[in-house]
Write an enzyme that holds these catalytic residues in place. Structure first.
Site, PDB file in Angstrom:
ATOM      1  N   HIS A 197      93.817  77.670  -1.005  1.00 52.50           N
ATOM      2  CA  HIS A 197      92.880  77.391   0.082  1.00 52.50           C
ATOM      3  C   HIS A 197      91.838  76.418  -0.432  1.00 52.50           C
ATOM      4  CE1 HIS A 197      90.839  78.230   3.937  1.00 52.50           C
ATOM      5  NE2 HIS A 197      89.753  77.905   3.232  1.00 52.50           N
ATOM      6  N   CYS A 198      91.659  75.316   0.294  1.00 51.13           N
ATOM      7  CA  CYS A 198      90.738  74.269  -0.137  1.00 51.13           C
ATOM      8  C   CYS A 198      89.500  74.259   0.769  1.00 51.13           C
ATOM      9  CB  CYS A 198      91.423  72.897  -0.092  1.00 51.13           C
ATOM     10  SG  CYS A 198      90.339  71.539  -0.610  1.00 51.13           S
ATOM     11  N   PRO A 199      88.327  74.668   0.253  1.00 48.34           N
ATOM     12  CA  PRO A 199      87.123  74.645   1.098  1.00 48.34           C
ATOM     13  C   PRO A 199      86.715  73.239   1.497  1.00 48.34           C
ATOM     14  CG  PRO A 199      86.562  75.121  -1.193  1.00 48.34           C
ATOM     15  CD  PRO A 199      88.051  75.178  -1.097  1.00 48.34           C
ATOM     16  N   ASN A 209      90.639  74.229   5.122  1.00 50.58           N
ATOM     17  CA  ASN A 209      92.019  74.487   5.512  1.00 50.58           C
ATOM     18  C   ASN A 209      92.800  74.900   4.274  1.00 50.58           C
ATOM     19  OD1 ASN A 209      94.277  74.683   7.092  1.00 50.58           O
ATOM     20  ND2 ASN A 209      94.527  72.477   7.436  1.00 50.58           N
TER      21      ASN A 209
END
Length: 325
Positions: free
Chosen positions: A127-129, A133
């Site tokens: 998960h990439c802040p 997304n």
């Protein structure tokens, strides 16, 4: 220091009491503002500087720079906006390898549960802040190409901006008188410490103009320092991350699968056996599959393209199956 500051700032945002969607949107806004600021500085300082030296070189730099910028913006937008891919709700899953303990639903191969999204993600990487997304089946290529084009773009700015910065911070020395700075006014040397009461309007206007130039130069130097810090920090962080992900792609695995495969390899070695990643078809084939160009040209990588990945993310061919068609 700047990387540490940004990391602490991001950690603080994640610990605040604001709603999760608000906190994560802040990261997207930060990326957009930092990108816009670097582009602004490049145009504000670099464009006129290079134009004065060579209009032809400037035009070439504009073409290359805007090609990189379009790719950066396109892939970042796609990484943020493209749905990552989820198992069908209530539908039949052709192949399930386990049951998700949180969703209490069957999981297709290479699917993992994201605690932030609170959903199972097809071919989840992480998960990439910064994207607000997950990175998974449908946007993994956009995430990687965004990093690659950003790193190349920063290198481009640093290479063609280093001479500008050097001349800005190390200009030719101005004449001095008795150790005090002076200004030139129609070949007459006037110490700046001298009273200005006897000067004409033209001379006062000249002094005001010089003061404005000095203030503008100080502003330019601040912009150069800001851009330099942002470029070095981003190049270091994204360059290392892109290099690591390139290794994962070469081996045909995600960051989650890298840990799983490492554990399995240790177990197999303890038994005197060799473990092989079932999704590793060799470096060349792995890259073609990841970039979605097995049956497409390389132009789909060099220019913005919204072509999707191979497959639906629910079933996966392995090295034990027949050759991929």
């Amino acid at each position: 220091m700047l990387v540490i500051y940004l990391w602490n700032l991001c950690s603080g945002l994640l610990r605040t009491s604001l709603p999760v969607w608000v906190r994560l949107q802040v990261f997207v806004v930060m990326v957009s503002l930092l990108t816009a600021s670097i582009v602004y500085i490049a145009y504000y300082l670099g464009l006129p500087w290079w134009w004065d030296r060579s209009p032809l070189v400037t035009i070439i730099l504009l073409l290359v720079g805007n090609w990189l910028l379009v790719n950066v913006c396109f892939h970042y937008y796609m990484g943020v906006a493209v749905p990552v891919g989820y198992p069908p709700q209530g539908g039949l899953i052709p192949e399930a390898v386990s049951i998700c303990k949180k969703c209490i639903k069957p999981k297709p191969p290479r699917t993992h549960h994201c605690s932030v999204c609170n959903k199972c993600i097809l071919k989840m990487d992480h998960h990439c802040p910064w994207l607000n997304n997950c990175v998974g089946h449908y946007n993994h290529r956009h995430f990687f190409l965004y990093m690659v084009y950003t790193v190349i773009g920063i290198m481009f700015i640093m290479i063609f901006g280093v001479r500008l910065a050097y001349e800005e911070f190390f200009p030719e020395q101005e004449p001095e008188l008795d150790g005090h700075p002076v200004r030139l006014n129609n070949l007459e040397i006037i110490p700046v410490t001298e009273s200005l009461d006897h000067l004409s309007k033209e001379e006062l206007a000249e002094i005001a103009r010089q003061a404005a130039e000095t203030e503008a130069r100080e502003w330019q130097r601040r912009l150069i320092i800001f851009a330099g810090l942002i470029c070095i920090a981003t190049f270091t962080a994204l360059g290392a991350l892109a290099w690591w992900h390139a290794g994962l792609i070469t081996r045909g695995e995600t960051s989650i699968e890298a840990r799983i495969n490492s554990t399995e390899s240790q177990k197999y070695r303890a038994q005197g056996k060799f473990y092989q990643n079932p999704y590793d078809f060799g470096p060349r084939e792995n890259w073609k599959l990841f970039l979605g160009i097995k049956n497409r040209s390389w132009w789909h990588v060099l220019f913005p393209s919204n072509h999707g990945p191979y497959g639906d993310g629910l079933t996966w061919r392995t090295i034990h199956d027949s050759k991929i068609s």
